[in-house]
Design an enzyme around this catalytic site. Structure first.
Site, PDB file in Angstrom:
ATOM      1  N   GLY A   8       0.833  -1.209   0.000  1.00  0.00           N
ATOM      2  CA  GLY A   8       0.000   0.000   0.000  1.00  0.00           C
ATOM      3  C   GLY A   8       0.862   1.252   0.000  1.00  0.00           C
ATOM      4  O   GLY A   8       0.542   2.248   0.653  1.00  0.00           O
ATOM      5  N   TYR A 143     -15.224  -1.518   9.413  1.00  0.00           N
ATOM      6  CA  TYR A 143     -13.817  -1.133   9.564  1.00  0.00           C
ATOM      7  C   TYR A 143     -13.334  -1.496  10.976  1.00  0.00           C
ATOM      8  O   TYR A 143     -12.278  -2.103  11.152  1.00  0.00           O
ATOM      9  CB  TYR A 143     -13.704   0.373   9.322  1.00  0.00           C
TER      10      TYR A 143
HETATM   11  C1  AKB Z   1     -10.828   6.651   9.095  1.00  0.00           C
HETATM   12  O1  AKB Z   1     -11.387   7.744   9.359  1.00  0.00           O
HETATM   13  O2  AKB Z   1     -11.420   5.664   8.660  1.00  0.00           O
HETATM   14  C2  AKB Z   1      -9.357   6.527   9.363  1.00  0.00           C
HETATM   15  C3  AKB Z   1      -9.085   6.049  10.757  1.00  0.00           C
HETATM   16  C4  AKB Z   1      -9.296   6.941  11.893  1.00  0.00           C
HETATM   17  O3  AKB Z   1      -8.698   4.929  10.940  1.00  0.00           O
HETATM   18  N1  AKB Z   1      -8.708   7.789   9.142  1.00  0.00           N
END
Ligand code: AKB
Length: 319
Positions: A8, A143
């Site tokens: 990456g 995430y």
């Molecule tokens: C996001 O906003 O997804 C990233 C993080 C804080 O991991 N910048």
């Protein structure tokens, strides 16, 4: 670390981290891994070797590790929080199947492995103020789910197989070199571009929403220092809270307005990003990182604003 692969290398962190690592360990010893369509350009291309390195391609990764005699890997492949909500299966594939490929290669070839976690690994049940190193992690975004699993799997490979996995929980990262793509904290980068272009900024995050943020030079130093830290001092590994500043949109707007008088901002919160932001800590406690590997940030909000505006003025004047 003698020979390093950055997976990456053309992203927001990778483009600057690869150059920093080349400055420390030598250009020829740091391979810039990229996926087709995101090829390295300019200094990044010219200052050392590069190779196609898709985290989902275990065979291709193993070939690069063998060819360049790699002994340390920085794994920066990820879909950020807002885009991962739109593409959850792809986020899982890149973040988890990709990680497993790299952990297996690291186990077989004795590589050290850095895979960052994030403030996104926390959730609405986590204490919001001075979020401890070891606390409740029940994120509600895809995430966040992948980041908690990354921490657990990386620790598992360390305890079970002795793989030298280490990492930090990055706050929102702010830089003027490469734009982030699809994160919840991206507004804190975009606001500087709008100010320097003389445009009104439409803020997707509501007033009063605090999140940890960090200037890129501190984040890059953290990534290098944790990998160079004396392992006998590390009680934790995956992942350390690191912090330097916490603000809401009003505070960063006021900081910018001192350098750009007349700068205007209005709010149009984006429901997806706002919900994610509200589930994250206001401010993390990074005392374990300070105690175990002497972490210390250098940039506060005012120093960052001065540096961002000066550098963006130069960059945008050339564009
Ligand atoms: C996001 O906003 O997804 C990233 C993080 C804080 O991991 N910048």
């Amino acid at each position: 670390m003698k020979n390093i692969l950055v997976v990456g290398s053309t992203g927001q962190i990778g483009s600057e981290l690869t150059m920093k690592l080349r400055g420390i360990y030598g250009g020829n010893n740091v391979v810039a891994g990229y996926i087709p369509g995101a090829e390295p350009k300019g200094e990044l291309l010219e200052s050392g070797p590069s190779a196609v390195a898709d985290v989902r391609d275990a065979k291709g990764l193993a070939e690069i590790v063998a060819k360049y005699n790699i002994d340390a890997i920085y794994n920066l492949a990820a879909l950020l929080s807002a885009v991962a909500e739109r593409k959850p299966l792809m986020a899982w594939d890149i973040q988890m199947n990709g990680l497993l490929n790299l952990l297996e290669i690291s186990r077989e070839k004795s590589c050290a492995l850095f895979t960052p976690s994030s403030i996104g690994s926390f959730g609405p049940d986590t204490p919001k103020q001075n979020t401890p190193q070891d606390t409740i992690q029940r994120p509600t975004s895809m995430y966040g789910v992948t980041k908690v699993a990354t921490e657990l799997l990386s620790d598992y490979y360390h305890h079970k197989f002795g793989v030298d996995t280490r990492s930090v929980r990055f706050p929102g990262l702010i830089s003027y070199t490469t734009l982030p793509g699809g994160g919840t904290t991206d507004y804190a980068v975009e606001i500087y571009y709008a100010a320097v272009k003389g445009e009104e900024f439409v803020c997707p995050i509501a007033k009063g929403t605090f999140m940890d943020m960090m200037y890129m030079p501190d984040a890059l130093r953290a990534a290098v220092e944790i990998m160079e830290a004396d392992p006998s001092r590390l009680n934790h590994r995956n992942s350390f809270n690191i912090a330097s500043m916490s603000f809401d949109p009003e505070i960063i707007r006021a900081s910018i307005a001192k350098a750009v008088p007349g700068f205007r901002m209005r709010y149009e919160p984006d429901p997806v990003r706002q919900a994610i932001a509200e589930s994250w800590p206001d401010k993390m406690d990074d005392s374990c990182a300070r105690a175990e590997w002497d972490w210390k940030p250098e940039f506060g909000l005012e120093e960052m604003t001065a540096d961002m505006i000066a550098n963006l003025r130069i960059k945008l004047a050339k564009a």
